[in-house]
Design a protein around this motif. Structure first.
Motif, PDB file in Angstrom:
ATOM      1  N   VAL A   1       1.148 -26.328 -40.747  1.00 44.46           N
ATOM      2  CA  VAL A   1       2.288 -27.247 -40.708  1.00 44.46           C
ATOM      3  C   VAL A   1       1.789 -28.682 -40.545  1.00 44.46           C
ATOM      4  O   VAL A   1       2.227 -29.599 -41.246  1.00 44.46           O
ATOM      5  CB  VAL A   1       3.256 -26.866 -39.566  1.00 44.46           C
ATOM      6  N   ARG A   2       0.842 -28.878 -39.624  1.00 46.38           N
ATOM      7  CA  ARG A   2       0.292 -30.222 -39.405  1.00 46.38           C
ATOM      8  C   ARG A   2      -0.498 -30.695 -40.629  1.00 46.38           C
ATOM      9  O   ARG A   2      -0.415 -31.859 -41.025  1.00 46.38           O
ATOM     10  CB  ARG A   2      -0.621 -30.223 -38.177  1.00 46.38           C
ATOM     11  N   PHE A   3      -1.269 -29.785 -41.213  1.00 44.54           N
ATOM     12  CA  PHE A   3      -2.091 -30.144 -42.368  1.00 44.54           C
ATOM     13  C   PHE A   3      -1.207 -30.540 -43.547  1.00 44.54           C
ATOM     14  O   PHE A   3      -1.458 -31.550 -44.219  1.00 44.54           O
ATOM     15  CB  PHE A   3      -2.986 -28.963 -42.747  1.00 44.54           C
ATOM     16  N   ALA A   4      -0.165 -29.749 -43.814  1.00 43.35           N
ATOM     17  CA  ALA A   4       0.718 -30.039 -44.950  1.00 43.35           C
ATOM     18  C   ALA A   4       1.456 -31.351 -44.764  1.00 43.35           C
ATOM     19  O   ALA A   4       1.719 -32.073 -45.735  1.00 43.35           O
ATOM     20  CB  ALA A   4       1.715 -28.894 -45.130  1.00 43.35           C
TER      21      ALA A   4
ATOM     22  N   PRO B   1       0.017 -33.478 -48.217  1.00 45.39           N
ATOM     23  CA  PRO B   1       0.940 -32.662 -49.022  1.00 45.39           C
ATOM     24  C   PRO B   1       0.419 -32.328 -50.413  1.00 45.39           C
ATOM     25  O   PRO B   1       0.937 -31.404 -51.053  1.00 45.39           O
ATOM     26  CB  PRO B   1       2.199 -33.533 -49.101  1.00 45.39           C
ATOM     27  N   ASP B   2      -0.602 -33.046 -50.899  1.00 46.96           N
ATOM     28  CA  ASP B   2      -1.108 -32.792 -52.250  1.00 46.96           C
ATOM     29  C   ASP B   2      -2.216 -31.741 -52.285  1.00 46.96           C
ATOM     30  O   ASP B   2      -2.774 -31.463 -53.347  1.00 46.96           O
ATOM     31  CB  ASP B   2      -1.633 -34.091 -52.872  1.00 46.96           C
ATOM     32  N   VAL B   3      -2.550 -31.187 -51.135  1.00 43.92           N
ATOM     33  CA  VAL B   3      -3.578 -30.153 -51.078  1.00 43.92           C
ATOM     34  C   VAL B   3      -2.908 -28.782 -50.963  1.00 43.92           C
ATOM     35  O   VAL B   3      -2.123 -28.544 -50.045  1.00 43.92           O
ATOM     36  CB  VAL B   3      -4.533 -30.365 -49.888  1.00 43.92           C
ATOM     37  N   GLN B   4      -3.218 -27.916 -51.896  1.00 45.45           N
ATOM     38  CA  GLN B   4      -2.713 -26.541 -51.839  1.00 45.45           C
ATOM     39  C   GLN B   4      -3.721 -25.686 -51.079  1.00 45.45           C
ATOM     40  O   GLN B   4      -4.909 -25.680 -51.396  1.00 45.45           O
ATOM     41  CB  GLN B   4      -2.516 -25.977 -53.242  1.00 45.45           C
ATOM     42  N   VAL B   5      -3.252 -24.947 -50.074  1.00 43.66           N
ATOM     43  CA  VAL B   5      -4.126 -24.082 -49.287  1.00 43.66           C
ATOM     44  C   VAL B   5      -3.890 -22.633 -49.707  1.00 43.66           C
ATOM     45  O   VAL B   5      -2.756 -22.153 -49.710  1.00 43.66           O
ATOM     46  CB  VAL B   5      -3.866 -24.240 -47.772  1.00 43.66           C
ATOM     47  N   VAL B   6      -4.975 -21.965 -50.089  1.00 39.61           N
ATOM     48  CA  VAL B   6      -4.919 -20.552 -50.468  1.00 39.61           C
ATOM     49  C   VAL B   6      -5.628 -19.748 -49.385  1.00 39.61           C
ATOM     50  O   VAL B   6      -6.799 -19.999 -49.082  1.00 39.61           O
ATOM     51  CB  VAL B   6      -5.582 -20.306 -51.835  1.00 39.61           C
ATOM     52  N   ILE B   7      -4.916 -18.797 -48.784  1.00 41.00           N
ATOM     53  CA  ILE B   7      -5.450 -18.019 -47.667  1.00 41.00           C
ATOM     54  C   ILE B   7      -5.915 -16.652 -48.161  1.00 41.00           C
ATOM     55  O   ILE B   7      -5.189 -15.950 -48.862  1.00 41.00           O
ATOM     56  CB  ILE B   7      -4.383 -17.820 -46.564  1.00 41.00           C
ATOM     57  N   HIS B   8      -7.134 -16.283 -47.770  1.00 41.12           N
ATOM     58  CA  HIS B   8      -7.676 -14.950 -48.040  1.00 41.12           C
ATOM     59  C   HIS B   8      -7.912 -14.274 -46.688  1.00 41.12           C
ATOM     60  O   HIS B   8      -8.784 -14.696 -45.932  1.00 41.12           O
ATOM     61  CB  HIS B   8      -9.005 -15.030 -48.798  1.00 41.12           C
TER      62      HIS B   8
ATOM     63  N   THR C   1     -15.616 -29.682 -48.103  1.00 41.86           N
ATOM     64  CA  THR C   1     -14.927 -30.753 -48.801  1.00 41.86           C
ATOM     65  C   THR C   1     -14.164 -31.600 -47.779  1.00 41.86           C
ATOM     66  O   THR C   1     -14.036 -31.240 -46.604  1.00 41.86           O
ATOM     67  CB  THR C   1     -13.921 -30.176 -49.812  1.00 41.86           C
ATOM     68  N   ARG C   2     -13.645 -32.730 -48.247  1.00 37.45           N
ATOM     69  CA  ARG C   2     -12.834 -33.555 -47.347  1.00 37.45           C
ATOM     70  C   ARG C   2     -11.652 -32.765 -46.816  1.00 37.45           C
ATOM     71  O   ARG C   2     -11.292 -32.859 -45.648  1.00 37.45           O
ATOM     72  CB  ARG C   2     -12.341 -34.795 -48.087  1.00 37.45           C
ATOM     73  N   ALA C   3     -11.030 -31.988 -47.693  1.00 38.82           N
ATOM     74  CA  ALA C   3      -9.875 -31.192 -47.268  1.00 38.82           C
ATOM     75  C   ALA C   3     -10.278 -30.201 -46.185  1.00 38.82           C
ATOM     76  O   ALA C   3      -9.578 -30.035 -45.184  1.00 38.82           O
ATOM     77  CB  ALA C   3      -9.272 -30.466 -48.466  1.00 38.82           C
ATOM     78  N   ALA C   4     -11.423 -29.525 -46.369  1.00 41.14           N
ATOM     79  CA  ALA C   4     -11.894 -28.572 -45.372  1.00 41.14           C
ATOM     80  C   ALA C   4     -12.218 -29.267 -44.057  1.00 41.14           C
ATOM     81  O   ALA C   4     -11.908 -28.762 -42.970  1.00 41.14           O
ATOM     82  CB  ALA C   4     -13.123 -27.827 -45.897  1.00 41.14           C
ATOM     83  N   GLY C   5     -12.847 -30.441 -44.149  1.00 42.73           N
ATOM     84  CA  GLY C   5     -13.156 -31.196 -42.938  1.00 42.73           C
ATOM     85  C   GLY C   5     -11.918 -31.602 -42.171  1.00 42.73           C
ATOM     86  O   GLY C   5     -11.872 -31.524 -40.932  1.00 42.73           O
ATOM     87  N   GLU C   6     -10.872 -32.034 -42.886  1.00 43.00           N
ATOM     88  CA  GLU C   6      -9.623 -32.403 -42.228  1.00 43.00           C
ATOM     89  C   GLU C   6      -8.939 -31.191 -41.620  1.00 43.00           C
ATOM     90  O   GLU C   6      -8.355 -31.267 -40.529  1.00 43.00           O
ATOM     91  CB  GLU C   6      -8.691 -33.093 -43.233  1.00 43.00           C
ATOM     92  N   PHE C   7      -9.022 -30.056 -42.303  1.00 42.03           N
ATOM     93  CA  PHE C   7      -8.448 -28.823 -41.763  1.00 42.03           C
ATOM     94  C   PHE C   7      -9.127 -28.463 -40.438  1.00 42.03           C
ATOM     95  O   PHE C   7      -8.462 -28.142 -39.444  1.00 42.03           O
ATOM     96  CB  PHE C   7      -8.605 -27.689 -42.773  1.00 42.03           C
ATOM     97  N   LEU C   8     -10.462 -28.521 -40.407  1.00 35.95           N
ATOM     98  CA  LEU C   8     -11.193 -28.190 -39.180  1.00 35.95           C
ATOM     99  C   LEU C   8     -10.867 -29.169 -38.058  1.00 35.95           C
ATOM    100  O   LEU C   8     -10.784 -28.778 -36.888  1.00 35.95           O
ATOM    101  CB  LEU C   8     -12.691 -28.181 -39.449  1.00 35.95           C
ATOM    102  N   ARG C   9     -10.677 -30.430 -38.416  1.00 33.23           N
ATOM    103  CA  ARG C   9     -10.333 -31.423 -37.389  1.00 33.23           C
ATOM    104  C   ARG C   9      -9.010 -31.053 -36.716  1.00 33.23           C
ATOM    105  O   ARG C   9      -8.872 -31.154 -35.493  1.00 33.23           O
ATOM    106  CB  ARG C   9     -10.237 -32.811 -38.033  1.00 33.23           C
TER     107      ARG C   9
END
Length: 296
Positions: free
Chosen positions: A111-114, A118-125, A279-287
């Motif tokens: 929720v916080r990440f989106a 908002p332009d990053v699509q997250v695919v969960i496995h 990636t930047r997206a992954a780094g922001e997700f971890l933050r």
């Protein structure tokens, strides 16, 4: 020579069979075999000896494999650099997560990440640790969230946070009514409900008990923490449940207590291959994950 042919060769070398490699690459086995044969014809050398129960690299295959791996790594690095060259944070983040983590951690984090990206699509496995490691090595996912112990020299492992494993008890159980601290010795005559083989949480729980010289009696093994907690509530046995999965307000919730001397816990870590930095997206997700864990 095509990229998918190189991926097929690496998959067969890693799995040892054409059938398992085809499953991993999500292609039909005849198609995978045909593409490898086509590559061998182009090279003029056999890469594999086709055995009755698998496939073994030939001498030419042994020499070819490291080059194929390097080519795939270089192509992925080039893709990574091209994506990162775009100043705008957009695209897809493929994330692998254990089933004992995903339902409890990801909701608030995503929720916080989106809201911020908002332009990053997250695919969960969602899968077991072994499956997530395979997906990391085959570049199917960018990042994995798993639980220690983890032993793979090709991975970067970054610990994010630790959480307590709570003792889950049936309502009315003698230990649920007890006021004194509960220790591992108190569980010697109890039956345990744990995750089935292949799920690291089950092995962590059994390992914790064995370290205390307690030989657990397993009453039931399950694949879902919600099922295990329902069975505990029904009085079938006890379990150790990650704190993030505790549901004290649920009508069928167990009673949760802390174990002392020692107190069990698990460490949640982020994993990625050393040749593919986040990636930047992954780094922001971890933050966001780490910020949320510090807040909690």
């Amino acid at each position: 020579m095509e990229m998918h042919q190189l991926r097929y060769v690496v998959a067969v070398a890693r799995t040892g069979t054409f059938s398992r490699a085809a499953e991993e690459c999500r292609v039909a086995q005849p198609s995978l075999s045909q593409q490898i044969q086509k590559l061998e014809d182009e090279l003029g050398e056999r890469l594999f000896d086709r055995l009755r129960r698998g496939a073994k690299l030939t001498a030419h295959g042994e020499a070819f494999l490291p080059r194929a791996v390097r080519i795939l790594e270089e192509v992925e690095a080039a893709r990574h650099e091209a994506r990162e060259a775009n100043a705008l944070l957009r695209g897809t983040l493929s994330l692998g997560v254990l089933p004992t983590i995903a339902p409890y951690l990801l909701r608030d984090v995503l929720v916080r990440f989106a809201a911020s990206y908002p332009d990053v699509q997250v695919v969960i496995h969602e899968d077991t640790t072994a499956a997530l490691l395979r997906q990391l090595h085959s570049c199917e996912i960018d990042l994995a969230l798993a639980s220690r112990p983890l032993d793979d020299a090709t991975l970067t492992i970054r610990d994010l946070f630790s959480e307590e494993l709570k003792l889950a008890l049936p309502p009315g159980h003698r230990l649920a009514r007890r006021r004194q601290p509960i220790t591992l010795d108190d569980l010697r005559e109890e039956q345990l409900i744990v995750m089935k083989p292949g799920h690291c949480l089950g092995e962590q729980v059994l390992g914790f008990c064995q370290r205390g010289d307690t030989a657990p009696r397993i009453a039931f093994r399950g694949a879902q923490l919600e099922t295990i907690q329902s069975l505990v509530h029904a009085g079938i046995g006890l379990s150790l449940i990650p704190a993030m999965a505790a549901r004290p307000d649920h009508p069928a919730a167990p009673v949760y207590r802390s174990l002392n001397h020692p107190r069990p816990q698990r460490t949640i870590s982020a994993l990625w291959t050393k040749n593919r930095p986040p990636t930047r997206a992954a780094g922001e997700f971890l933050r966001i994950v780490e910020a949320g864990s510090m807040k909690d």
